[in-house]
Motif scaffolding. Structure first.
Motif, PDB file in Angstrom:
ATOM      1  N   UNK A   1       0.816  -1.218   0.000  1.00 25.55           N
ATOM      2  CA  UNK A   1       0.000   0.000   0.000  1.00 25.55           C
ATOM      3  C   UNK A   1       0.846   1.263   0.000  1.00 25.55           C
ATOM      4  N   UNK A   2       2.142   1.118   0.210  1.00 22.51           N
ATOM      5  CA  UNK A   2       2.957   2.322   0.332  1.00 22.51           C
ATOM      6  C   UNK A   2       2.584   3.106   1.588  1.00 22.51           C
ATOM      7  N   UNK A   3       2.530   2.399   2.705  1.00 26.93           N
ATOM      8  CA  UNK A   3       2.262   3.094   3.970  1.00 26.93           C
ATOM      9  C   UNK A   3       3.305   2.661   4.998  1.00 26.93           C
ATOM     10  N   UNK A   4       3.456   3.484   5.985  1.00 29.68           N
ATOM     11  CA  UNK A   4       4.242   3.016   7.121  1.00 29.68           C
ATOM     12  C   UNK A   4       3.471   3.357   8.386  1.00 29.68           C
ATOM     13  N   UNK A   5       3.937   2.801   9.490  1.00 27.36           N
ATOM     14  CA  UNK A   5       3.219   2.964  10.752  1.00 27.36           C
ATOM     15  C   UNK A   5       4.129   3.663  11.741  1.00 27.36           C
ATOM     16  N   UNK A   6       3.558   4.596  12.458  1.00 23.89           N
ATOM     17  CA  UNK A   6       4.391   5.321  13.418  1.00 23.89           C
ATOM     18  C   UNK A   6       3.731   5.314  14.792  1.00 23.89           C
ATOM     19  N   UNK A   7       4.553   5.547  15.778  1.00 25.62           N
ATOM     20  CA  UNK A   7       4.028   5.618  17.137  1.00 25.62           C
ATOM     21  C   UNK A   7       3.479   7.013  17.415  1.00 25.62           C
ATOM     22  N   UNK A   8       2.468   7.056  18.243  1.00 22.75           N
ATOM     23  CA  UNK A   8       1.933   8.341  18.684  1.00 22.75           C
ATOM     24  C   UNK A   8       2.907   8.905  19.721  1.00 22.75           C
ATOM     25  N   UNK A   9       3.312  10.181  19.556  1.00 29.87           N
ATOM     26  CA  UNK A   9       4.337  10.700  20.476  1.00 29.87           C
ATOM     27  C   UNK A   9       3.888  10.731  21.936  1.00 29.87           C
ATOM     28  N   UNK A  10       2.567  10.815  22.152  1.00 30.16           N
ATOM     29  CA  UNK A  10       2.113  10.965  23.548  1.00 30.16           C
ATOM     30  C   UNK A  10       1.658   9.659  24.196  1.00 30.16           C
ATOM     31  N   UNK A  11       1.583   8.603  23.408  1.00 34.82           N
ATOM     32  CA  UNK A  11       1.097   7.355  24.004  1.00 34.82           C
ATOM     33  C   UNK A  11       2.260   6.494  24.471  1.00 34.82           C
ATOM     34  N   UNK A  12       2.004   5.730  25.518  1.00 33.94           N
ATOM     35  CA  UNK A  12       3.082   4.933  26.090  1.00 33.94           C
ATOM     36  C   UNK A  12       3.378   3.702  25.215  1.00 33.94           C
ATOM     37  N   UNK A  13       4.656   3.499  24.946  1.00 32.05           N
ATOM     38  CA  UNK A  13       5.084   2.325  24.182  1.00 32.05           C
ATOM     39  C   UNK A  13       5.705   1.360  25.176  1.00 32.05           C
ATOM     40  N   UNK A  14       5.362   0.082  25.035  1.00 31.28           N
ATOM     41  CA  UNK A  14       5.833  -0.847  26.056  1.00 31.28           C
ATOM     42  C   UNK A  14       6.420  -2.124  25.442  1.00 31.28           C
ATOM     43  N   UNK A  15       7.578  -2.514  25.892  1.00 34.98           N
ATOM     44  CA  UNK A  15       8.263  -3.777  25.570  1.00 34.98           C
ATOM     45  C   UNK A  15       8.601  -3.989  24.091  1.00 34.98           C
ATOM     46  N   UNK A  16       7.569  -4.024  23.248  1.00 32.56           N
ATOM     47  CA  UNK A  16       7.804  -4.253  21.828  1.00 32.56           C
ATOM     48  C   UNK A  16       7.710  -2.866  21.194  1.00 32.56           C
ATOM     49  N   UNK A  17       8.613  -2.508  20.283  1.00 25.76           N
ATOM     50  CA  UNK A  17       8.670  -1.090  19.897  1.00 25.76           C
ATOM     51  C   UNK A  17       7.427  -0.568  19.167  1.00 25.76           C
ATOM     52  N   UNK A  18       6.504  -1.435  18.801  1.00 27.13           N
ATOM     53  CA  UNK A  18       5.274  -0.945  18.159  1.00 27.13           C
ATOM     54  C   UNK A  18       4.047  -1.094  19.053  1.00 27.13           C
ATOM     55  N   UNK A  19       4.259  -1.541  20.293  1.00 28.42           N
ATOM     56  CA  UNK A  19       3.104  -1.811  21.155  1.00 28.42           C
ATOM     57  C   UNK A  19       2.776  -0.570  21.973  1.00 28.42           C
ATOM     58  N   UNK A  20       1.760   0.164  21.530  1.00 28.19           N
ATOM     59  CA  UNK A  20       1.372   1.376  22.254  1.00 28.19           C
ATOM     60  C   UNK A  20       0.070   1.157  23.006  1.00 28.19           C
ATOM     61  N   UNK A  21       0.014   1.757  24.161  1.00 28.30           N
ATOM     62  CA  UNK A  21      -1.193   1.594  24.970  1.00 28.30           C
ATOM     63  C   UNK A  21      -2.174   2.715  24.648  1.00 28.30           C
ATOM     64  N   UNK A  22      -3.323   2.342  24.134  1.00 29.65           N
ATOM     65  CA  UNK A  22      -4.350   3.321  23.767  1.00 29.65           C
ATOM     66  C   UNK A  22      -5.724   2.645  23.883  1.00 29.65           C
TER      67      UNK A  22
END
Ligand code: BGP
Length: 467
Positions: A330-351
């Motif tokens: 699809x020509x997309x990438x995924x990014x983390x939200x700067x304000x949400x907590x990321x835990x253990x795995x670098x793409x696992x954000x708590x929301x």
């Protein structure tokens, strides 16, 4: 706010991740056995599921833990090669049959409903040797296996999950992320997607025949990350298309009014295929009969939800693959939200709000009445026992479930991944999801309730989050 009386609480595991006993008696090799015996370095700590939690022997302790928690449901999976060593019903393993039978009876004795996953990724290697999920015959093989399950256990099992996470099976399996660890994200992953859907639908139709005498509900468990655009304007379209590739590919054929592939996705892949020089779409078409067979093959929507990601439009070159297999498509990438907590795995954000939005999305986009959260949980690395982050995670995600129920979304139940620490597919024994800690270092029979288990138990008992 309390949970309605019909709402059920559960916890989940899967055969390869807990059973061990990989070659005991007549069990045959699965694709995960083969993969991790031949390429151990694929897993962070070079481990595998050969022994895991040894639930094959200690299943009674699993039941005891489920009972201690006060669960209404325990979701586990049946290992196809343990029950049918050849992959086909010409030979039913008596040991396999007796193992699952004892487990089911043990649960029922304690008043816990078994929620049985028929396929949690451990395909018999013999079927992989025949082409696995890219062979169209697999739909029939799977339905034959399902019929054996209904005959053996259908008098006692009232909740069935045909297939766990088709996305992981197809895009993981053909993007060198999961067994069979092949590399073909052009054709095989889409062929697999079509066959998984047909296999599911045939197993569902077989159940429709079977259940005339028995009540019971059946569906698939879809992995569905909630996606939001990074830029509400610029990334909106890319986000919608991403939803169709990741969720709609498996959701639309089953749950929508019209069935078949999601139209935007169908158009997009067809266009892309032509531009790449193919003379037809890489997404294989369905016949009208297949569309009818698949459409409506559910009693509820099974949802595995862990996190939320932000979608950003990118060029295929800059598109990131991991962990979202196929984002290059699809020509997309995924990014983390700067304000949400990321835990253990670098793409696992708590929301937690992402879960409520997603429940609404399912209700608004499909004809589905009932939704069951078939997996939700928090990975942790820390070896220490106290898992207060998991307590918070469960509380906050359950709060969103309650809010969704109050909004009018019918959520039947919630299942935590996982009842206990177990073998995780890529992260081995390093990442822990368990309500119960398993002592892998010295004695896997020692399983202790973590803080999250104590908390979850109180929630279940009081049917409220204020405990
Ligand atoms: C789900 C799987 C589970 C479990 C969980 C954790 O997708 O159905 O089997 O493994 O994810 O995943 P991971 O180990 O990738 O963090």
């Amino acid at each position: 706010m309390t949970f309605p009386s019909w709402f059920m609480f559960g916890a989940a595991t899967a055969a390869y991740q807990i059973e061990g006993a990989w070659d005991v008696s007549d069990k045959s090799e699965s694709i995960w056995d083969r993969l991790l015996h031949t390429q151990p370095s694929l897993v962070v700590d070079h481990s595998n599921g050969d022994e895991a939690c040894y639930s094959y022997d200690f299943w009674a302790r699993d039941v005891e833990m489920a009972h201690e928690l006060g669960l209404q449901m325990y979701r586990f999976s049946i290992s196809w090669p343990r029950l049918l060593p050849t992959g086909f019903p010409n030979k039913i393993s008596m040991n396999g049959k007796s193992y699952y039978s004892k487990l089911i009876d043990g649960l029922l004795k304690k008043g816990i409903q078994p929620v049985v996953t028929m396929y949690h990724w451990d395909l018999p290697q013999s079927l992989q040797d025949l082409g696995g999920w890219t062979n169209p015959l697999i739909a029939t093989w799977f339905a034959d296996y399902a019929r054996v399950l209904y005959t053996l256990f259908g008098d006692r099992v009232k909740y069935w999950i045909t297939i766990n996470e088709p996305l992981t099976i197809c895009d993981g399996g053909y993007n060198k992320m999961a067994a069979p660890y092949l590399n073909d994200m052009k054709i095989s992953n889409y062929l697999c997607s079509k066959h998984v859907l047909l296999a599911h639908a045939k197993a569902f139709r077989a159940y429709e025949e079977f259940r005339k005498g028995y009540r019971g509900k059946i569906s698939m468990a879809n992995i569905f990350f909630w996606f939001e655009p990074l830029d509400p304007q610029k990334d909106k379209e890319a986000t919608q298309l991403a939803m169709q590739l990741w969720e709609g590919r498996f959701g639309h054929p089953i749950y929508s009014k019209t069935g078949g592939w999601p139209p935007e996705l169908e158009r997009y892949i067809a266009g892309l295929s032509v531009s790449e020089g193919y003379n037809q779409s890489r997404l294989p078409p369905f016949t009208p009969e297949e569309i009818q067979l698949i459409r409506g093959s559910y009693d509820f929507y099974g949802l595995n939800h862990f996190t939320t990601r932000l979608v950003r439009k990118a060029t295929p070159k800059t598109a990131g693959d991991w962990p979202f297999y196929g984002s290059k498509e699809l020509g997309v990438s995924f990014v983390n939200h700067p304000k949400r907590r990321t835990i253990v795995i670098d793409w696992f954000q708590i929301y937690p709000e992402g879960l409520r939005k997603q429940l609404h999305w399912i209700k608004d986009n499909y004809e589905v009445k009932d939704i069951m959260i078939t997996e939700n949980g928090l990975p942790m690395l820390r070896l220490d026992f106290a898992d207060y982050d998991r307590v918070d995670y469960i509380r906050e995600y359950l709060k969103q479930v309650l809010l969704a129920i109050n909004d009018g979304v019918h959520v039947m139940g919630y299942i935590v991944w996982s009842l206990m620490d177990s073998f995780e597919w890529i992260t081995g024994y390093k990442v822990k999801y368990g309500l119960y800690e398993v002592n892998f270092e010295s004695d896997y029979r020692l399983r202790n309730a973590r803080e999250s288990a104590k908390y979850y138990r109180k929630v279940i008992k009081s049917r409220s989050l204020n405990v």
